[in-house]
Design a protein around this motif. Structure first.
Motif, PDB file in Angstrom:
ATOM      1  N   GLU A   1     -62.270  -1.773   4.155  1.00  0.00           N
ATOM      2  CA  GLU A   1     -61.324  -2.363   3.203  1.00  0.00           C
ATOM      3  C   GLU A   1     -60.364  -1.350   2.585  1.00  0.00           C
ATOM      4  O   GLU A   1     -59.869  -1.544   1.480  1.00  0.00           O
ATOM      5  N   MET A   2     -60.072  -0.262   3.308  1.00  0.00           N
ATOM      6  CA  MET A   2     -59.023   0.669   2.889  1.00  0.00           C
ATOM      7  C   MET A   2     -57.689   0.135   3.386  1.00  0.00           C
ATOM      8  O   MET A   2     -57.540  -0.165   4.579  1.00  0.00           O
ATOM      9  N   ASN A   3     -56.716  -0.013   2.482  1.00  0.00           N
ATOM     10  CA  ASN A   3     -55.410  -0.523   2.882  1.00  0.00           C
ATOM     11  C   ASN A   3     -54.713   0.457   3.819  1.00  0.00           C
ATOM     12  O   ASN A   3     -54.641   1.656   3.542  1.00  0.00           O
ATOM     13  N   LYS A   4     -54.194  -0.048   4.943  1.00  0.00           N
ATOM     14  CA  LYS A   4     -53.613   0.823   5.970  1.00  0.00           C
ATOM     15  C   LYS A   4     -52.380   1.569   5.480  1.00  0.00           C
ATOM     16  O   LYS A   4     -52.166   2.733   5.836  1.00  0.00           O
ATOM     17  N   TYR A   5     -51.569   0.923   4.635  1.00  0.00           N
ATOM     18  CA  TYR A   5     -50.352   1.576   4.161  1.00  0.00           C
ATOM     19  C   TYR A   5     -50.675   2.668   3.137  1.00  0.00           C
ATOM     20  O   TYR A   5     -50.042   3.726   3.117  1.00  0.00           O
ATOM     21  N   VAL A   6     -51.656   2.402   2.317  1.00  0.00           N
ATOM     22  CA  VAL A   6     -52.108   3.407   1.353  1.00  0.00           C
ATOM     23  C   VAL A   6     -52.709   4.600   2.080  1.00  0.00           C
ATOM     24  O   VAL A   6     -52.494   5.761   1.704  1.00  0.00           O
ATOM     25  N   LEU A   7     -53.452   4.329   3.140  1.00  0.00           N
ATOM     26  CA  LEU A   7     -54.054   5.395   3.954  1.00  0.00           C
ATOM     27  C   LEU A   7     -52.976   6.296   4.549  1.00  0.00           C
ATOM     28  O   LEU A   7     -53.117   7.532   4.550  1.00  0.00           O
ATOM     29  N   VAL A   8     -51.888   5.709   5.029  1.00  0.00           N
ATOM     30  CA  VAL A   8     -50.776   6.499   5.581  1.00  0.00           C
ATOM     31  C   VAL A   8     -50.196   7.418   4.510  1.00  0.00           C
ATOM     32  O   VAL A   8     -49.979   8.616   4.739  1.00  0.00           O
ATOM     33  N   VAL A   9     -49.955   6.866   3.320  1.00  0.00           N
ATOM     34  CA  VAL A   9     -49.319   7.638   2.239  1.00  0.00           C
ATOM     35  C   VAL A   9     -50.190   8.806   1.804  1.00  0.00           C
ATOM     36  O   VAL A   9     -49.717   9.956   1.715  1.00  0.00           O
ATOM     37  N   TYR A  10     -51.464   8.557   1.542  1.00  0.00           N
ATOM     38  CA  TYR A  10     -52.356   9.626   1.072  1.00  0.00           C
ATOM     39  C   TYR A  10     -52.536  10.702   2.146  1.00  0.00           C
ATOM     40  O   TYR A  10     -52.583  11.902   1.835  1.00  0.00           O
ATOM     41  N   SER A  11     -52.629  10.306   3.401  1.00  0.00           N
ATOM     42  CA  SER A  11     -52.789  11.284   4.489  1.00  0.00           C
ATOM     43  C   SER A  11     -51.558  12.176   4.605  1.00  0.00           C
ATOM     44  O   SER A  11     -51.672  13.406   4.728  1.00  0.00           O
TER      45      SER A  11
END
Length: 356
Positions: A32-42
């Motif tokens: 349940e990690m949001n994919k767009y948030v994952l892109v930004v933090y990475s």
């Protein structure tokens, strides 16, 4: 001996890191990690890690940045960030295996785009051009097989996944799942297409501004800004931005450190030691790693359609790469012949001058 073994080991490790990236991304989204948030933090963490490198370069290797160069880097970053978003959406809707297979379309799509932009001359009488054209058609055909035909499972994984919500399919899956699989496949193709544009435009930018570490840093920085704006619009739930000690946090660190920084360094070092053609030959290996890791950590099954389509894509991939290698070898041989002819002429002219 080490000159041959070390680049081989380096490229296998790079492909392993790439496969691990796709599996970790999928596991984080299953958790349940949001994919767009994952892109930004990475990307944000990658930017922080890369921040010191441009300043470590000598001033002679760090020419001043003009406004036009920054605009070019911003556009280059836009290709990169769009590709990442397409890839994450594709993995979320389908599987890491499908996403890994689609990456092998990049040489074929790059060839097509180079033709469209008239960056490559075509001599239809040459065998290398025939190989590149046939390889391109075969690769694209293989991609449609992977996307549109799933078939029965070759083997079913019975391993515990990192998340209880792992995406699995039966041999006769329902219509919404089938639609997601096809849609995810086309998002992965879009990622490969944008990546091809990125490769073509990057070559132009690097010629104008050859400081590689500076260009990489600004690309990642601009990609972070672009993806942040997109994610803030797409993700309205504030709780999605909260970090927890879960798979999502592991995915962020893995993406920033292993999949971006370490893999980039490995690929760059291997290209310097063994050349780009040698390194590109290892691309299909990532599919094998992705299938194994997907089965072990996500409980993904492997289907007949994926096997057939992947084999077709890989055949097309190697045909395109063989054509490119043959073409480059022909160019080098022609240059050597011209140089040899020039060298033979020099003593004759010299002797003539002496005689006079």
């Amino acid at each position: 001996m080490s000159n041959k073994i070390l680049p081989l080991v380096g490229m296998v490790m790079a492909m392993l890191l790439q496969s691990g990236s796709m599996v970790v991304i999928k596991a984080a989204m299953n958790d349940e990690m949001n994919k767009y948030v994952l892109v930004v933090y990475s990307l944000a963490l990658s930017t922080l890690l890369l921040l010191p490198f441009p300043f470590l370069l000598p001033r002679s290797e760090r020419p001043p940045l003009s406004f036009s160069t920054l605009c070019s880097l911003f556009l280059l970053a836009l290709f990169g960030s769009s590709g990442q978003i397409f890839a994450y959406v594709g993995i979320d809707l389908s599987s890491p295996t499908l996403a890994s297979a689609m990456l092998n379309l990049i040489p074929a799509l790059t060839f097509v785009l180079a033709l469209l932009f008239r960056m490559e001359k075509v001599y239809w009488g040459h065998l290398s051009i025939h190989a590149k054209v046939i390889g391109t058609v075969v690769s694209i055909g293989g991609a449609f097989v992977v996307i549109l035909y799933k078939g029965p499972p070759i083997f079913k994984a019975h391993f515990s996944s990192l998340s209880s919500s792992s995406l699995t399919f039966s041999s006769s899956f329902s219509s919404p799942q089938q639609f997601n699989w096809i849609l995810g496949g086309f998002f992965c193709v879009a990622d490969s297409l944008v990546s091809s544009l990125w490769y073509i435009y990057q070559a132009s930018v690097i010629r104008k501004y050859p400081a590689v570490m500076v260009t990489v840093f600004f690309q990642v920085l601009f990609s972070t800004i672009q993806c942040s704006i997109f994610a803030l619009i797409a993700v309205r739930d504030r709780s999605a931005w909260q970090l927890k000690l879960d798979t999502g946090l592991i995915a962020i660190f893995y993406q920033a450190i292993a999949a971006t920084a370490l893999r980039y360094l490995l690929c760059t070092w291997c290209v310097q030691r063994a050349g780009p053609f040698f390194c590109s030959m290892f691309k299909p290996i990532s599919i094998i790693f992705t299938v194994i890791m997907g089965a072990l950590f996500l409980g993904d099954d492997f289907y007949l359609g994926s096997l057939i389509g992947t084999v077709i894509i890989v055949i097309g991939f190697y045909a395109v790469m063989w054509g490119k290698a043959t073409e480059e070898k022909g160019i080098i041989n022609n240059d050597e012949e011209r140089l040899e002819s020039t060298c033979h002429n020099i003593p004759l002219l010299h002797d003539k001058d002496v005689t006079i």
